[in-house]
Design a protein around this motif. Structure first.
Motif, PDB file in Angstrom:
ATOM      1  N   LEU A  99       0.824  -1.217   0.000  1.00  0.00           N
ATOM      2  CA  LEU A  99       0.000   0.000   0.000  1.00  0.00           C
ATOM      3  C   LEU A  99       0.854   1.260   0.000  1.00  0.00           C
ATOM      4  N   ALA A 100       2.113   1.117   0.310  1.00  0.00           N
ATOM      5  CA  ALA A 100       2.994   2.282   0.369  1.00  0.00           C
ATOM      6  C   ALA A 100       3.509   2.703  -0.998  1.00  0.00           C
ATOM      7  N   HIS A 101       3.509   1.792  -1.988  1.00  0.00           N
ATOM      8  CA  HIS A 101       4.160   2.121  -3.259  1.00  0.00           C
ATOM      9  C   HIS A 101       3.401   1.690  -4.512  1.00  0.00           C
ATOM     10  N   THR A 102       2.619   0.618  -4.429  1.00  0.00           N
ATOM     11  CA  THR A 102       1.929   0.136  -5.632  1.00  0.00           C
ATOM     12  C   THR A 102       0.446   0.503  -5.562  1.00  0.00           C
ATOM     13  N   VAL A 103       0.195   1.791  -5.725  1.00  0.00           N
ATOM     14  CA  VAL A 103      -1.163   2.333  -5.748  1.00  0.00           C
ATOM     15  C   VAL A 103      -1.285   3.239  -6.963  1.00  0.00           C
ATOM     16  N   GLN A 104      -2.495   3.638  -7.276  1.00  0.00           N
ATOM     17  CA  GLN A 104      -2.749   4.364  -8.514  1.00  0.00           C
ATOM     18  C   GLN A 104      -1.991   5.683  -8.637  1.00  0.00           C
ATOM     19  N   ASP A 105      -1.841   6.400  -7.528  1.00  0.00           N
ATOM     20  CA  ASP A 105      -1.227   7.723  -7.605  1.00  0.00           C
ATOM     21  C   ASP A 105       0.291   7.698  -7.561  1.00  0.00           C
ATOM     22  N   ALA A 106       0.885   6.583  -7.207  1.00  0.00           N
ATOM     23  CA  ALA A 106       2.345   6.486  -7.176  1.00  0.00           C
ATOM     24  C   ALA A 106       2.888   6.302  -8.593  1.00  0.00           C
TER      25      ALA A 106
ATOM     26  N   ASN B 104       0.929   7.501   1.798  1.00  0.00           N
ATOM     27  CA  ASN B 104       0.464   7.264   3.173  1.00  0.00           C
ATOM     28  C   ASN B 104      -0.960   6.725   3.150  1.00  0.00           C
ATOM     29  N   PHE B 105      -1.378   6.128   4.263  1.00  0.00           N
ATOM     30  CA  PHE B 105      -2.772   5.694   4.365  1.00  0.00           C
ATOM     31  C   PHE B 105      -3.196   5.668   5.834  1.00  0.00           C
ATOM     32  N   ALA B 106      -4.457   5.963   6.063  1.00  0.00           N
ATOM     33  CA  ALA B 106      -5.096   5.848   7.391  1.00  0.00           C
ATOM     34  C   ALA B 106      -4.269   6.495   8.498  1.00  0.00           C
TER      35      ALA B 106
ATOM     36  N   ILE C  26      -4.283   1.609  13.803  1.00  0.00           N
ATOM     37  CA  ILE C  26      -3.425   1.219  12.685  1.00  0.00           C
ATOM     38  C   ILE C  26      -2.033   1.806  12.862  1.00  0.00           C
ATOM     39  N   CYS C  27      -1.965   3.075  13.277  1.00  0.00           N
ATOM     40  CA  CYS C  27      -0.665   3.707  13.511  1.00  0.00           C
ATOM     41  C   CYS C  27       0.144   2.916  14.537  1.00  0.00           C
ATOM     42  N   TRP C  28      -0.526   2.470  15.589  1.00  0.00           N
ATOM     43  CA  TRP C  28       0.168   1.725  16.651  1.00  0.00           C
ATOM     44  C   TRP C  28       0.637   0.369  16.143  1.00  0.00           C
ATOM     45  N   TYR C  29      -0.244  -0.340  15.441  1.00  0.00           N
ATOM     46  CA  TYR C  29       0.065  -1.707  15.038  1.00  0.00           C
ATOM     47  C   TYR C  29       1.136  -1.772  13.949  1.00  0.00           C
ATOM     48  N   VAL C  30       1.037  -0.916  12.920  1.00  0.00           N
ATOM     49  CA  VAL C  30       1.967  -1.009  11.791  1.00  0.00           C
ATOM     50  C   VAL C  30       3.235  -0.199  12.012  1.00  0.00           C
ATOM     51  N   GLY C  31       3.450   0.288  13.217  1.00  0.00           N
ATOM     52  CA  GLY C  31       4.689   0.984  13.520  1.00  0.00           C
ATOM     53  C   GLY C  31       4.907   2.228  12.685  1.00  0.00           C
ATOM     54  N   GLY C  32       3.825   2.961  12.430  1.00  0.00           N
ATOM     55  CA  GLY C  32       3.959   4.202  11.675  1.00  0.00           C
ATOM     56  C   GLY C  32       4.249   4.009  10.204  1.00  0.00           C
ATOM     57  N   LEU C  33       4.204   2.762   9.700  1.00  0.00           N
ATOM     58  CA  LEU C  33       4.499   2.547   8.287  1.00  0.00           C
ATOM     59  C   LEU C  33       3.366   2.987   7.378  1.00  0.00           C
ATOM     60  N   ASN C  34       2.254   3.393   7.970  1.00  0.00           N
ATOM     61  CA  ASN C  34       1.233   4.059   7.168  1.00  0.00           C
ATOM     62  C   ASN C  34       1.634   5.513   6.907  1.00  0.00           C
ATOM     63  N   PHE C  35       2.665   5.998   7.593  1.00  0.00           N
ATOM     64  CA  PHE C  35       3.311   7.274   7.281  1.00  0.00           C
ATOM     65  C   PHE C  35       4.554   6.983   6.444  1.00  0.00           C
ATOM     66  N   GLN C  36       4.357   6.279   5.348  1.00  0.00           N
ATOM     67  CA  GLN C  36       5.479   5.819   4.545  1.00  0.00           C
ATOM     68  C   GLN C  36       6.237   6.978   3.888  1.00  0.00           C
ATOM     69  N   VAL C  37       5.528   8.059   3.584  1.00  0.00           N
ATOM     70  CA  VAL C  37       6.191   9.232   2.988  1.00  0.00           C
ATOM     71  C   VAL C  37       7.265   9.748   3.932  1.00  0.00           C
TER      72      VAL C  37
END
Length: 356
Positions: free
Chosen positions: A249-256, A282-284, A290-301
């Motif tokens: 979800l961090a890189h293979t999405v329509q807008d990337a 980024n997502f969610a 989600i922020c807690w569980y994925v270790g901030g990787l939803n802030f991939q930017v």
């Protein structure tokens, strides 16, 4: 493939962004590494993993609960990877190198190789994000076509339907195949593997033997092959899917974008910082769980721009990154919800699978 070259900045965007983020930590008198919130997770998650393993193997709950706990072990494996190993691998877990090394070594305990991951993730993926032929994270040939520059097969027309199952296989491939392929081929994709020292070889093999011993040999002796297999597959498929979907979800999405260097000069169109913004999403970011569980990787930017900063600080510095992007007219890709990002990922796989 020759390594691409990124042009130097023609404006002050990169410099200004770095200055503003640096000033944030300086003005607030805080370290850019982990804090109590991260260290709490670093205690709770490994203890949860150990507790679940011991309970399943040595106390043998009923079948339904045993399988449920195996699935929870898979989710815990992913959480340790997201929160502890990942920060440790980037040197952002702590200001103390030995603590970073311990956090990073958690990958070896869970079946991977920190040596191989460092080369694949830190050296290649972060430097050459979404560049086909270099970024191993978008190389799933022949099963998936992740970029239009990759060969197209008839089955790719349906990849947006069957990718769910393939993503579940990530952990199995990781601990049983891909690390060994890198080890024996001396390559990560098309990039030569950094020369391994004697210590690196010993750690690689000792870690694998230890992992197979406690995750395979002991349970098989205790329960038999089929019972072990049912529990192990439940754990591995659950953890594998979660690990896969979060990173995709961090890189293979329509807008990337998936830019390629000039064939003659090997130069990229954008400076490295802008390249990261165009290839990362980024997502969610408002979902605290989600922020807690994925270790901030939803802030991939923020992670790609500042990999040496702990994920604990991403929500704060994201405001700085967004504001700076607005002032300089540079795009900032973000999906408000995880389901929105998944929908974009599915649409992207469909379009790439059908494109010529």
């Amino acid at each position: 493939m020759s390594l691409p070259k990124f042009p130097k900045s023609q404006n002050s965007f990169s410099h200004e962004l770095k200055e503003r983020v640096h000033r944030y930590f300086e003005d607030n008198n805080i370290a850019s590494t982990g804090n109590g919130h991260l260290y709490f997770k670093a205690i709770v998650l490994p203890l949860l993993y150990i507790f679940l393993y011991v309970h399943v193997v040595f106390f043998t709950p009923p079948t339904f609960w045993a399988l449920a706990e195996c699935a929870l072990i898979g989710l815990t494996v992913a959480a340790i990877g997201f929160n502890i190993m990942h920060d440790g691998g980037h040197g952002s877990f702590s200001s103390k190198p030995w603590l970073n090394n311990i956090a990073f070594f958690s990958l070896n305990i869970l079946g991977g190789s920190n040596f191989m991951w460092n080369m694949k993730h830190n050296v290649i993926h972060h430097a050459y994000t979404n560049i086909d032929g270099l970024d191993d994270d978008i190389d799933a040939k022949p099963f998936l076509r992740m970029a239009t520059t990759q060969p197209k097969l008839k089955m790719h027309k349906y990849q947006h339907l069957y990718f769910w199952f393939l993503y579940s296989l990530l952990y199995l491939f990781w601990v049983f195949f891909t690390d060994f392929r890198k080890y024996f081929s001396h390559r990560v994709g098309s990039v030569p593997l950094k020369k391994m020292k004697t210590k690196d070889h010993l750690i690689f093999w000792a870690s694998k033997i230890f992992f197979y011993g406690y995750i395979m040999v002991l349970p098989i002796i205790k329960f038999g092959l089929l019972t072990w297999l049912a529990g192990f597959l439940t754990m591995a498929l659950t953890g594998g899917f979660v690990l896969s979907i979060v990173f995709q979800l961090a890189h293979t999405v329509q807008d990337a974008t998936f830019p390629m260097p000039d064939e003659t000069t090997h130069k990229m169109d954008d400076e490295w910082t802008v390249h990261q913004l165009k290839t990362t999403a980024n997502f969610a970011t408002n979902n605290k769980w989600i922020c807690w569980y994925v270790g901030g990787l939803n802030f991939q930017v923020e992670h790609h721009l500042f990999p040496k900063i702990s994920h604990i600080h991403y929500p704060a510095i994201s405001k700085i990154v967004k504001q700076t992007c607005r002032e300089f007219g540079i795009s900032y890709i973000e999906y408000p919800k995880m389901v929105t990002a998944i929908a974009s990922h599915v649409s992207y796989l469909r379009s790439v699978g059908q494109a010529h």
